[in-house]
Design a protein around this motif. Sequence first.
Motif, PDB file in Angstrom:
ATOM      1  N   ARG A   1       0.871  -1.165   0.087  1.00 45.98           N
ATOM      2  CA  ARG A   1      -0.152  -0.070  -0.005  1.00 45.98           C
ATOM      3  C   ARG A   1       0.876   1.356   0.098  1.00 45.98           C
ATOM      4  NH1 ARG A   1      -5.617  -0.182   1.110  1.00 45.98           N
ATOM      5  NH2 ARG A   1      -6.245  -2.282   1.185  1.00 45.98           N
TER       6      ARG A   1
ATOM      7  N   MET B   1       2.102   1.785  -3.520  1.00 43.35           N
ATOM      8  CA  MET B   1       1.049   2.394  -4.407  1.00 43.35           C
ATOM      9  C   MET B   1       0.517   3.651  -4.060  1.00 43.35           C
ATOM     10  SD  MET B   1       1.499  -0.388  -6.475  1.00 43.35           S
ATOM     11  CE  MET B   1       0.049   0.200  -7.687  1.00 43.35           C
TER      12      MET B   1
ATOM     13  N   LEU C   1      -1.084   4.466  -1.443  1.00 40.57           N
ATOM     14  CA  LEU C   1      -2.297   4.362  -0.882  1.00 40.57           C
ATOM     15  C   LEU C   1      -2.093   4.982   0.594  1.00 40.57           C
ATOM     16  CD1 LEU C   1      -3.787   1.155  -2.080  1.00 40.57           C
ATOM     17  CD2 LEU C   1      -4.543   3.514  -2.665  1.00 40.57           C
TER      18      LEU C   1
ATOM     19  N   LEU D   1       2.143   5.571 -11.858  1.00 38.97           N
ATOM     20  CA  LEU D   1       1.171   4.252 -11.484  1.00 38.97           C
ATOM     21  C   LEU D   1       0.535   4.049 -12.885  1.00 38.97           C
ATOM     22  CD1 LEU D   1      -0.553   5.286  -8.111  1.00 38.97           C
ATOM     23  CD2 LEU D   1       1.282   3.267  -8.776  1.00 38.97           C
TER      24      LEU D   1
ATOM     25  N   ALA E   1      -2.017  -3.550 -10.714  1.00 36.30           N
ATOM     26  CA  ALA E   1      -1.800  -3.895  -9.220  1.00 36.30           C
ATOM     27  C   ALA E   1      -3.120  -4.600  -8.977  1.00 36.30           C
ATOM     28  CB  ALA E   1      -1.628  -2.648  -8.162  1.00 36.30           C
ATOM     29  N   LEU E   2      -2.915  -5.645  -8.084  1.00 35.33           N
ATOM     30  CA  LEU E   2      -3.878  -6.508  -7.636  1.00 35.33           C
ATOM     31  C   LEU E   2      -3.520  -6.504  -6.099  1.00 35.33           C
ATOM     32  CD1 LEU E   2      -6.342  -8.356  -8.261  1.00 35.33           C
ATOM     33  CD2 LEU E   2      -4.849 -10.149  -7.953  1.00 35.33           C
ATOM     34  N   ILE E   3      -4.399  -5.704  -5.230  1.00 34.07           N
ATOM     35  CA  ILE E   3      -4.067  -5.492  -3.865  1.00 34.07           C
ATOM     36  C   ILE E   3      -5.210  -6.144  -2.805  1.00 34.07           C
ATOM     37  CG2 ILE E   3      -3.459  -3.749  -2.075  1.00 34.07           C
ATOM     38  CD1 ILE E   3      -3.234  -1.707  -4.699  1.00 34.07           C
ATOM     39  N   GLU E   4      -4.770  -7.065  -2.039  1.00 36.18           N
ATOM     40  CA  GLU E   4      -5.692  -7.654  -1.365  1.00 36.18           C
ATOM     41  C   GLU E   4      -6.826  -7.996  -1.459  1.00 36.18           C
ATOM     42  OE1 GLU E   4      -5.983  -6.472   3.236  1.00 36.18           O
ATOM     43  OE2 GLU E   4      -5.829  -4.720   2.191  1.00 36.18           O
ATOM     44  N   GLY E   5      -6.876  -8.819  -2.872  1.00 34.99           N
ATOM     45  CA  GLY E   5      -8.093  -9.351  -3.295  1.00 34.99           C
ATOM     46  C   GLY E   5      -8.691  -8.247  -4.157  1.00 34.99           C
ATOM     47  N   PRO E   6      -9.558  -8.912  -5.263  1.00 35.62           N
ATOM     48  CA  PRO E   6     -10.241  -7.945  -6.147  1.00 35.62           C
ATOM     49  C   PRO E   6     -11.376  -7.219  -5.587  1.00 35.62           C
ATOM     50  CG  PRO E   6     -10.894 -10.118  -6.363  1.00 35.62           C
ATOM     51  CD  PRO E   6     -10.187 -10.179  -5.395  1.00 35.62           C
ATOM     52  N   ALA E   7     -11.766  -6.039  -6.070  1.00 41.55           N
ATOM     53  CA  ALA E   7     -12.802  -5.195  -5.360  1.00 41.55           C
ATOM     54  C   ALA E   7     -13.627  -4.714  -6.780  1.00 41.55           C
ATOM     55  CB  ALA E   7     -12.341  -4.135  -4.560  1.00 41.55           C
ATOM     56  N   LEU E   8     -14.904  -5.304  -6.806  1.00 39.05           N
ATOM     57  CA  LEU E   8     -15.697  -4.811  -7.951  1.00 39.05           C
ATOM     58  C   LEU E   8     -17.039  -4.102  -7.706  1.00 39.05           C
ATOM     59  CD1 LEU E   8     -15.082  -8.573  -9.418  1.00 39.05           C
ATOM     60  CD2 LEU E   8     -13.817  -6.516  -9.939  1.00 39.05           C
TER      61      LEU E   8
ATOM     62  N   TYR F   1     -12.563   1.060 -14.362  1.00 35.75           N
ATOM     63  CA  TYR F   1     -11.337   1.325 -13.807  1.00 35.75           C
ATOM     64  C   TYR F   1     -10.366   1.793 -14.956  1.00 35.75           C
ATOM     65  CZ  TYR F   1     -12.227  -1.514  -9.660  1.00 35.75           C
ATOM     66  OH  TYR F   1     -12.911  -1.836  -8.479  1.00 35.75           O
TER      67      TYR F   1
ATOM     68  N   LEU G   1      -4.130  -5.643 -16.190  1.00 40.25           N
ATOM     69  CA  LEU G   1      -3.559  -5.694 -17.478  1.00 40.25           C
ATOM     70  C   LEU G   1      -4.389  -4.873 -18.378  1.00 40.25           C
ATOM     71  CD1 LEU G   1      -3.229  -9.844 -17.259  1.00 40.25           C
ATOM     72  CD2 LEU G   1      -1.500  -8.109 -16.762  1.00 40.25           C
TER      73      LEU G   1
ATOM     74  N   ARG H   1       2.309  -2.837 -19.157  1.00 32.67           N
ATOM     75  CA  ARG H   1       2.961  -2.441 -17.895  1.00 32.67           C
ATOM     76  C   ARG H   1       4.331  -2.691 -17.561  1.00 32.67           C
ATOM     77  NH1 ARG H   1      -1.920   0.372 -16.031  1.00 32.67           N
ATOM     78  NH2 ARG H   1      -3.598  -0.971 -15.428  1.00 32.67           N
TER      79      ARG H   1
END
Lengths: 295, 329
Positions: free
Chosen positions: B66, B69, B71, B94, B99-106, B119, B169, B173
Amino acid sequence: MSQAEAAVAGAGRATSPLWTFGILRSELTTMLRRWRTLALLGVLAAVPVLIGIAVRIETGDGSSPGPGGGGGGPAFLSQVTNNGLFLVFAALAVTLPVFLPMAVGVVAGDSVAGEANAGTLRYLLVAPAGRTRLLLTKYASVLLFCLVATLVVALSALVVGLLLFPAGEVTTISGTRIGFGEGLLRAGLIAVVVAASLTGFAAIGLFVSTLTGSGIAAMAATVGLLITVQIVDGIPQLSAMHPYLFPHYWMSYADLLRAPVYWDEVVKNLGLQGLYAAVFGSAAWARFTTKDITD
Amino acid sequence: MTESGTVTGPRAVTEPEPGAVIETRGLTKRYRGGQLAVDGLDLSVPGGSIFGFLGPNGSGKTTTIRMLMGLIDPTSGTARLLGHPVPAAARTVLPQVGALIEGPALYGFLSGRDNLLRYDSADPTADPRTRRARVGQALDRVGLAAAAGKKARAYSLGMKQRLGLAAALLQPRRLLVLDEPTNGLDPQGMREIRTLVRELAADGTTVFLSSHLLDEIEQVCTHAAVMAGGRLIVQGPVAELAAGARGRLAVTTPDPGDAARVLKELGVTGITADGDRVSAEAPPGDVELADLSAALVHAGVRLRSFGVERASLEDAFVALTGEGFDVAG
């Protein structure tokens, strides 16, 4: 072209400054596709329908609406039977104290906190949306919701009013008569002013939304604040505070129905909203740009 | 002010990034409660590597990511991403980092495709004219093309994970930061992700992969770092890390008692016998293994197999931390 090659090419790629507005469009469509937003707009659209039908039923026998011939009840209600256009003013008078700001409070309160709660905020920020840009986008979309919500009430009222009641020349509060066309213009102006009346409260909601990671908590706090301020505004003993409360001049939009138009309180209202927007917008910015995003 | 547009000149495809892609100096995060989550981290991720970031849950991996990135703000220390300081230049750098941070959020009420469109439009450097095409490619790449029109709330955990990867992706990147990318995936899905990571790395993208699964890191990573309790314990090429821990001498024999006695007489330490299997610490480098086997045979010990087992990363980890790799909870 491989990923890295393209990335290197991309590092120096030309970007258009216009692309920055893509997020605003995305934000608006995302907001308007939420079931909650649609439900709120649906409730707001139903209010004028209920009022119109109630007035129609009550005056079906030719009497004037309300007990005592229109002495009580919301403003403009007594004139609805003479001119359907007045349903627009009556519906705005009914929804402005509670329904409209409540809807705005829900949308504004959820704007940042809801994304934090869902975890989508971190992905928007690493996209990277930029914190200031994202906050401005959020505020812009909440402002647009203020306008859309007000227009939904006004248009629903206009349609219901014209269906159920006669239309024609409009009698202003000052007693003069203006044509239906000009009356319609005034109604449009009033809708815009009512929407603008909500901008200060929208900024408060946005600020509250940056304080917490729970959308529900932010919505509840924002709406709770609205109710508290409305109560304070209704206590005569606290009149010294009243000119500084954001809902105090909300009803001044009625002055736009005078001939000539009486601008004093409308201007005071808009100035007060601008002040609230500046203060709470800055607070939201200060908070959001320094916040650790751990959700 | 950020320094956009002056990042790098053109460079050959397979040539690794010069210097470190991620570089931190004394990076420290103390949360408001006083809890020290990351303590003086000096991390250096070489360009072109697949870098495994290991550590038990709560060891500070996610806090580090974090901070990288932008955050959360570090309490002290500095971090550089692709040569730029973060969080100061986060908006410049950036767009080149997925980045995939602590699982996906949708957004559950949006389709998979619409999630990616949202996104992508958050990135001011993403060209809206190619948006749909790039989203389609990303969906293809993670095998979600068929389910792209489905509402994301109807996705399984594995599908959500794939969609999160697709979001990383959306653009070409230079660096991918993937926090536990195989979470929630079945073995087949895990294999696909590993293949994808290798493909991306072969294209020259540096991949920073955090995981609590040691064998996963061992299978795909060229470099690794191990964190525990907010501190960096070790970092370096995986081969060197594993070599740091000595292997085990393993002997299979119908005469385990004799074998253990002979080995002990020869000065081998840490001998344990289990059934027909005798194992011991690998002898120091100056001892010729052939001499040991000859001595065993000479003493009448019959051998079924004889050799040194290479140390795994897990052995290295246990040797470094003196504890198991507890990932419960």
